[in-house]
Structure formats: C-alpha cells, structure tokens
Design a protein around this motif. Structure first.
Motif, PDB file in Angstrom:
ATOM      1  N   THR A  11       0.731  -1.149   0.113  1.00  0.00           N
ATOM      2  CA  THR A  11      -0.154  -0.161  -0.117  1.00  0.00           C
ATOM      3  C   THR A  11       0.984   1.260   0.063  1.00  0.00           C
ATOM      4  O   THR A  11       0.679   2.278  -0.776  1.00  0.00           O
ATOM      5  CB  THR A  11      -1.017   0.125   1.258  1.00  0.00           C
ATOM      6  N   TYR A  12       1.997   1.384   0.935  1.00  0.00           N
ATOM      7  CA  TYR A  12       2.788   2.244   0.874  1.00  0.00           C
ATOM      8  C   TYR A  12       3.517   2.543  -0.535  1.00  0.00           C
ATOM      9  O   TYR A  12       3.369   3.744  -0.953  1.00  0.00           O
ATOM     10  CB  TYR A  12       3.797   2.014   1.828  1.00  0.00           C
ATOM     11  N   PHE A  13       4.019   1.823  -1.160  1.00  0.00           N
ATOM     12  CA  PHE A  13       4.623   1.934  -2.565  1.00  0.00           C
ATOM     13  C   PHE A  13       3.637   2.466  -3.457  1.00  0.00           C
ATOM     14  O   PHE A  13       3.762   3.230  -4.282  1.00  0.00           O
ATOM     15  CB  PHE A  13       5.539   0.802  -2.935  1.00  0.00           C
ATOM     16  N   GLU A  14       2.501   1.980  -3.543  1.00  0.00           N
ATOM     17  CA  GLU A  14       1.486   2.290  -4.492  1.00  0.00           C
ATOM     18  C   GLU A  14       1.004   3.786  -4.335  1.00  0.00           C
ATOM     19  O   GLU A  14       0.892   4.557  -5.187  1.00  0.00           O
ATOM     20  CB  GLU A  14       0.176   1.484  -4.169  1.00  0.00           C
ATOM     21  N   ARG A  15       0.842   3.933  -3.114  1.00  0.00           N
ATOM     22  CA  ARG A  15       0.492   5.460  -2.674  1.00  0.00           C
ATOM     23  C   ARG A  15       1.517   6.597  -2.956  1.00  0.00           C
ATOM     24  O   ARG A  15       1.413   7.554  -3.568  1.00  0.00           O
ATOM     25  CB  ARG A  15       0.262   5.777  -1.149  1.00  0.00           C
ATOM     26  N   LYS A  16       2.992   6.175  -2.804  1.00  0.00           N
ATOM     27  CA  LYS A  16       3.875   7.097  -2.736  1.00  0.00           C
ATOM     28  C   LYS A  16       4.416   7.210  -4.232  1.00  0.00           C
ATOM     29  O   LYS A  16       4.696   8.384  -4.920  1.00  0.00           O
ATOM     30  CB  LYS A  16       5.369   6.557  -2.076  1.00  0.00           C
ATOM     31  N   THR A  17       4.270   6.027  -5.079  1.00  0.00           N
ATOM     32  CA  THR A  17       4.779   6.129  -6.561  1.00  0.00           C
ATOM     33  C   THR A  17       3.659   6.231  -7.396  1.00  0.00           C
ATOM     34  O   THR A  17       3.925   6.581  -8.564  1.00  0.00           O
ATOM     35  CB  THR A  17       5.549   4.754  -6.884  1.00  0.00           C
ATOM     36  N   GLY A  18       2.431   5.773  -7.054  1.00  0.00           N
ATOM     37  CA  GLY A  18       1.418   5.652  -8.180  1.00  0.00           C
ATOM     38  C   GLY A  18       1.451   4.476  -9.054  1.00  0.00           C
ATOM     39  O   GLY A  18       0.535   4.306 -10.057  1.00  0.00           O
ATOM     40  N   LEU A  19       2.360   3.860  -8.745  1.00  0.00           N
ATOM     41  CA  LEU A  19       2.890   2.658  -9.689  1.00  0.00           C
ATOM     42  C   LEU A  19       2.027   1.079  -9.041  1.00  0.00           C
ATOM     43  O   LEU A  19       1.842   1.119  -8.042  1.00  0.00           O
ATOM     44  CB  LEU A  19       4.038   2.302  -9.779  1.00  0.00           C
ATOM     45  N   PRO A  20       1.694   0.510  -9.998  1.00  0.00           N
ATOM     46  CA  PRO A  20       1.039  -0.933  -9.506  1.00  0.00           C
ATOM     47  C   PRO A  20       2.021  -1.555  -8.728  1.00  0.00           C
ATOM     48  O   PRO A  20       3.322  -1.613  -8.993  1.00  0.00           O
ATOM     49  CB  PRO A  20       0.793  -1.719 -10.624  1.00  0.00           C
ATOM     50  N   THR A  21       1.634  -2.117  -7.564  1.00  0.00           N
ATOM     51  CA  THR A  21       2.757  -3.014  -6.625  1.00  0.00           C
ATOM     52  C   THR A  21       2.037  -4.264  -6.418  1.00  0.00           C
ATOM     53  O   THR A  21       0.996  -4.290  -6.007  1.00  0.00           O
ATOM     54  CB  THR A  21       2.707  -1.934  -5.442  1.00  0.00           C
ATOM     55  N   ILE A  22       2.813  -5.194  -6.738  1.00  0.00           N
ATOM     56  CA  ILE A  22       2.363  -6.526  -6.608  1.00  0.00           C
ATOM     57  C   ILE A  22       3.042  -7.447  -5.587  1.00  0.00           C
ATOM     58  O   ILE A  22       4.138  -7.399  -5.411  1.00  0.00           O
ATOM     59  CB  ILE A  22       2.737  -7.186  -8.224  1.00  0.00           C
ATOM     60  N   TRP A  23       2.246  -8.033  -4.960  1.00  0.00           N
ATOM     61  CA  TRP A  23       2.590  -8.970  -3.913  1.00  0.00           C
ATOM     62  C   TRP A  23       3.030 -10.374  -4.442  1.00  0.00           C
ATOM     63  O   TRP A  23       2.076 -10.597  -5.350  1.00  0.00           O
ATOM     64  CB  TRP A  23       1.211  -9.069  -2.770  1.00  0.00           C
ATOM     65  N   ILE A  24       4.276 -10.641  -4.326  1.00  0.00           N
ATOM     66  CA  ILE A  24       4.627 -11.660  -5.043  1.00  0.00           C
ATOM     67  C   ILE A  24       4.303 -13.077  -3.804  1.00  0.00           C
ATOM     68  O   ILE A  24       4.513 -12.963  -2.814  1.00  0.00           O
ATOM     69  CB  ILE A  24       6.298 -11.592  -5.036  1.00  0.00           C
TER      70      ILE A  24
END
Length: 139
Positions: A11-24
């Motif tokens: 959630t943090y990375f999606e909010r900060k970057t606006g990029l899709p962040t995939i949980w591996i």
C-alpha cells in the motif's frame, strides 16, 4: 504481523509512486506493462533478547523489486524510493480488517541490487533493481 507488514508495504509503495505494486506469491503473474513494483517476503529471523524468554526480537525481511522501462527511469525511481525509505514512518495497516491502522514502522534498506536480464528475449526482466529491506520488531 508478517501479513500486515507485507500489505502495508504494498500500500505504501502504491501511494508514494502511483505505480502498480504486486505482492509476490506462488503463481502470481507479473504485468507486461512497466513500470511496476513487487513486494516479496524473504527469510525472517527471531531471537530471544531476555533471560526469561519474555522478550523476542523479530526481523522481517523483504525484497522490493523495481521494474522500469529504462535505466534512466530506474535510477530516478531508485533515488526517490531510497530517500522515502530513509525518512518515512510507514503506516502499519491490518491486512484482514480494511482501513484499520495498527501503528507505524520503519523499513531499513540493507542492499540495493541491480539485476541484468538472464534471457535477452525476456523484456520484462530489463531494467530491474531490488531493494533488500528489514523491518525490526520486538514483541
């Protein structure tokens, strides 16, 4: 706790970057469109820090992947992510109760590892970098 931290990092990375962040996890499919970020659990460590076994130190480790379109884009996002992780207190969110805030934590970078593509025909593997990070928790 592991589940909540993983959810919080994503959630943090999606909010900060606006990029899709995939949980591996086993079987996940990565997007073909870049840039994107991945969050993957690595080995954790647990150690007893008190004589009476009432206090333990847990270190949760993650590999955060940065997948970009060019070396320039990778370098710019790498610098931004490094700066954010060095400064930001990350909100600990419940992974099972949407919207519930459990506190805060810091993520410490232990390494930044650029990766070359093993197979030059696999363009998804171009311009990758991994941050090794640790979240320290004492319970």
């Amino acid at each position: 706790m592991q589940y909540d931290i993983t959810h919080s990092l994503r959630t943090y990375f999606e909010r900060k970057t606006g990029l899709p962040t995939i949980w591996i996890f086993d079987g996940v499919k990565l997007p073909e469109t870049k840039p994107f970020i991945t969050v993957e659990q690595m080995q954790n460590s647990i150690s007893n820090v008190s004589k009476g076994r009432e206090l333990f130190r847990e270190v949760y480790r993650f590999q955060v992947g940065l997948n970009t379109n060019s070396v320039a884009e990778r370098a710019q996002l790498q610098d931004a992510i490094r700066r954010w992780l060095k400064q930001d207190k990350i909100e600990l969110l419940s992974a099972t109760k949407p919207g519930e805030k459990l506190g805060y934590f810091y993520a410490n970078i232990t390494a930044e590892v650029p990766m070359t593509a093993d197979d030059i025909t696999d363009k998804t593997s171009y311009h990758r970098l991994y941050f090794d990070i640790e979240v320290d928790g004492t319970i």
